[in-house]
Enzyme design. Sequence first.
Site, PDB file in Angstrom:
ATOM      1  N   GLY A 208       2.785  -6.477  10.874  1.00 24.20           N
ATOM      2  CA  GLY A 208       2.834  -6.162   9.433  1.00 24.20           C
ATOM      3  C   GLY A 208       4.178  -5.587   9.059  1.00 24.20           C
ATOM      4  O   GLY A 208       5.132  -5.665   9.834  1.00 24.20           O
ATOM      5  N   ASN A 209       4.271  -5.030   7.873  1.00 25.82           N
ATOM      6  CA  ASN A 209       5.513  -4.363   7.464  1.00 25.82           C
ATOM      7  C   ASN A 209       5.172  -3.157   6.602  1.00 25.82           C
ATOM      8  O   ASN A 209       4.004  -2.910   6.297  1.00 25.82           O
ATOM      9  CB  ASN A 209       6.444  -5.346   6.742  1.00 25.82           C
ATOM     10  CG  ASN A 209       5.812  -5.902   5.488  1.00 25.82           C
ATOM     11  OD1 ASN A 209       5.549  -5.172   4.543  1.00 25.82           O
ATOM     12  ND2 ASN A 209       5.543  -7.211   5.479  1.00 25.82           N
ATOM     13  N   HIS A 210       6.212  -2.404   6.212  1.00 27.50           N
ATOM     14  CA  HIS A 210       5.991  -1.111   5.554  1.00 27.50           C
ATOM     15  C   HIS A 210       5.770  -1.201   4.047  1.00 27.50           C
ATOM     16  O   HIS A 210       5.765  -0.179   3.371  1.00 27.50           O
ATOM     17  CB  HIS A 210       7.196  -0.190   5.811  1.00 27.50           C
ATOM     18  CG  HIS A 210       7.310   0.240   7.240  1.00 27.50           C
ATOM     19  ND1 HIS A 210       6.334   0.967   7.864  1.00 27.50           N
ATOM     20  CD2 HIS A 210       8.276   0.024   8.168  1.00 27.50           C
ATOM     21  CE1 HIS A 210       6.694   1.197   9.111  1.00 27.50           C
ATOM     22  NE2 HIS A 210       7.872   0.629   9.328  1.00 27.50           N
TER      23      HIS A 210
END
Length: 398
Positions: A208-210
């Site tokens: 995923g990412n932030h």
Amino acid sequence: MLKNKNVILGVCGSIAAYKSAFLVRLLVKAGANVKVILTPDGAHFITPLTLATLSKNPVYTQYFEEETGVWSNHVELGLWADLIIIAPISANTLAKLATGICDNLLTAVYLSAKCPVYVAPAMDLDMWKHETTQSNIDRLIGFGNIVIAPANGELASGLWGEGRMAEPEEIVLFLDNSIKKSLPLFGKKVMVTAGPTYEAIDPVRFIGNHSSGKMGFALADELAKLGAEVTLIAGPTAQKADQSLKRIDVVSTQEMFDACIAAFAETDITVMCAAVADYRPKQIATQKIKKEDSGLFLELEKTTDILASLGKAKKSHQILVGFALETNDEENYAKGKLEKKNLDLVVLNSLNDKGAGFKSDTNKITIFNKAFERTVFEMKSKTAVAKDICTAILKITK
Ligand code: CTP
């Protein structure tokens, strides 16, 4: 639509003034800030105390309150209002507004105001039908005022016919629709994507990412405030969307792609704000992967570029806006994406700007249009940034 709107409710001398209490209640419930102006005759039908209690504001009845020595500034009141609704308006006040007579606070506020004015007449059927009243109504409409027509029914005189003030619920609905129709994106269908996408590795892990989703949610909110019918396609995020938005929750890029493609043909404006995963594991393990070796290799494959696919399918009436989050050679990459993905606007944020990008409540953007014209913005809250992006979208809205 009435949320946070400053509303002046004028109440004139008519038995329908009793309905004003319900009207105030509904306006306050809809989130409006309500100030009531009672004409001297209106005050014979309903007390200021009732309307003050319901509106949570002092009620204005005259320029000068002898007991308190307070002088009510009609110009200030007129300019405070986002809209004025006079309900009920009597034949007498109708005539005053039509001819510019201004002998009480309400008529003076009417003449001072610059906002839309709505009137909901209430009177006996013959007074309503009288040529003088009808010509006053025509004059008021000619001045740009909006008339909420009276209904048919039993009147206070015992007669039956036209002249009953519209019901408070109908008035609020009328105001709501009328505000909606006056908004620049009324009738436009808008799709916004927000947040990250997650690509499963096994049943418990993902790539995923932030992305927090804040920017996309702020954009969806602003576009809805401009009257658009918004579909918000959101990846996993803790953000809460306003109930007026149609929210579709997705997890993976494939799910976001499917939701976007399903809605796109009907969409006038699309803003692709989501931080979509560019790669996903080629195989998703059906069982949790156990740690065995000292290292683990995951083979990744490219996800579908949703924005590029929409760019290919785009028709000439559709507007497509993309984002570019860059760390180096920012402007060239952003312009490249604009061209390659067939966008109308690209919003660049650079991770080199402190306070820009993921998670923070602020952002600093540069917008490029199709002609590569650049608009640079200051660091702002994401809500203010959303407003700037909407302004850029409005400039090119067909
Ligand atoms: N985007 C998309 N689908 C993807 C990847 C990105 O729709 N699979 C969209 C994003 O929502 C954003 C724009 O494309 O509006 C730019 O995304 P970004 O990841 O910055 O650019 P890429 O085109 O993926 O290129 P690169 O990663 O090389 O910078």
